[in-house]
Design a protein around this motif. Structure first.
Motif, PDB file in Angstrom:
ATOM      1  N   LEU A   1      64.496  -6.662  48.198  1.00 37.69           N
ATOM      2  CA  LEU A   1      65.849  -6.546  48.729  1.00 37.69           C
ATOM      3  C   LEU A   1      65.945  -7.264  50.056  1.00 37.69           C
ATOM      4  CD1 LEU A   1      68.693  -5.338  48.447  1.00 37.69           C
ATOM      5  CD2 LEU A   1      67.842  -3.289  49.606  1.00 37.69           C
TER       6      LEU A   1
ATOM      7  N   GLU B   1      72.094  -2.153  57.499  1.00 40.13           N
ATOM      8  CA  GLU B   1      71.432  -0.925  57.056  1.00 40.13           C
ATOM      9  C   GLU B   1      72.466   0.193  56.918  1.00 40.13           C
ATOM     10  OE1 GLU B   1      67.657   1.610  58.444  1.00 40.13           O
ATOM     11  OE2 GLU B   1      67.424  -0.551  58.622  1.00 40.13           O
TER      12      GLU B   1
ATOM     13  N   LYS C   1      67.818   0.018  48.118  1.00 41.59           N
ATOM     14  CA  LYS C   1      66.378   0.017  48.418  1.00 41.59           C
ATOM     15  C   LYS C   1      65.640   0.938  47.445  1.00 41.59           C
ATOM     16  CE  LYS C   1      63.187   1.031  52.178  1.00 41.59           C
ATOM     17  NZ  LYS C   1      63.062   1.553  53.540  1.00 41.59           N
TER      18      LYS C   1
ATOM     19  N   HIS D   1      70.509   1.632  51.614  1.00 47.90           N
ATOM     20  CA  HIS D   1      69.556   2.697  51.290  1.00 47.90           C
ATOM     21  C   HIS D   1      69.556   3.017  49.797  1.00 47.90           C
ATOM     22  CE1 HIS D   1      68.272   3.418  55.359  1.00 47.90           C
ATOM     23  NE2 HIS D   1      69.536   3.388  55.752  1.00 47.90           N
TER      24      HIS D   1
END
Length: 111
Positions: free
Chosen positions: A70, A75, A83, A80
């Motif tokens: 990724l 962020e 990920k 998340h």
């Protein structure tokens, strides 16, 4: 009969990019495999489209083992989620590749 990968084959596993495309209407996880761009829309519930992506990944997997990395500069929640998704996907790709190899289902040019 189990085909064991040589040390050279293990080291040459391809790493493909996964990126998140965000816009006001939707967010999409893009899996880049060679010249193919496989899209999983994160903001819609379309299981048939996700199945189609996995079928295409399976066809690519028959040509050799690979995983995704990724790449994203933000962020946020999508990062998340993606990920974790990529971690699970890579695990599934690895076990599926092993199963394909063990059952002699890889493309013949690899044997």
């Amino acid at each position: 009969m189990v085909n064991l990968l040589s040390e050279k084959e293990e080291k040459s596993m391809e790493i493909h990019k996964a990126i998140i495309e965000r816009n006001t209407a939707e967010a999409t996880l893009k899996l880049l495999v060679g010249t193919d761009e496989l899209n999983i829309v994160l903001t819609d519930d379309k299981p048939n489209e996700v199945k189609s992506v996995f079928n295409k990944l399976l066809l690519h997997l028959k040509n050799g083992e690979f995983e995704f990395e990724l790449t994203d500069d933000k962020e946020d929640l999508y990062f998340h989620i993606c990920k974790e998704y990529i971690i699970q996907l890579n695990s599934e790709l690895k076990s599926t590749y092993t199963e394909l190899r063990d059952n002699g289902l890889l493309n013949e040019s690899l044997l």
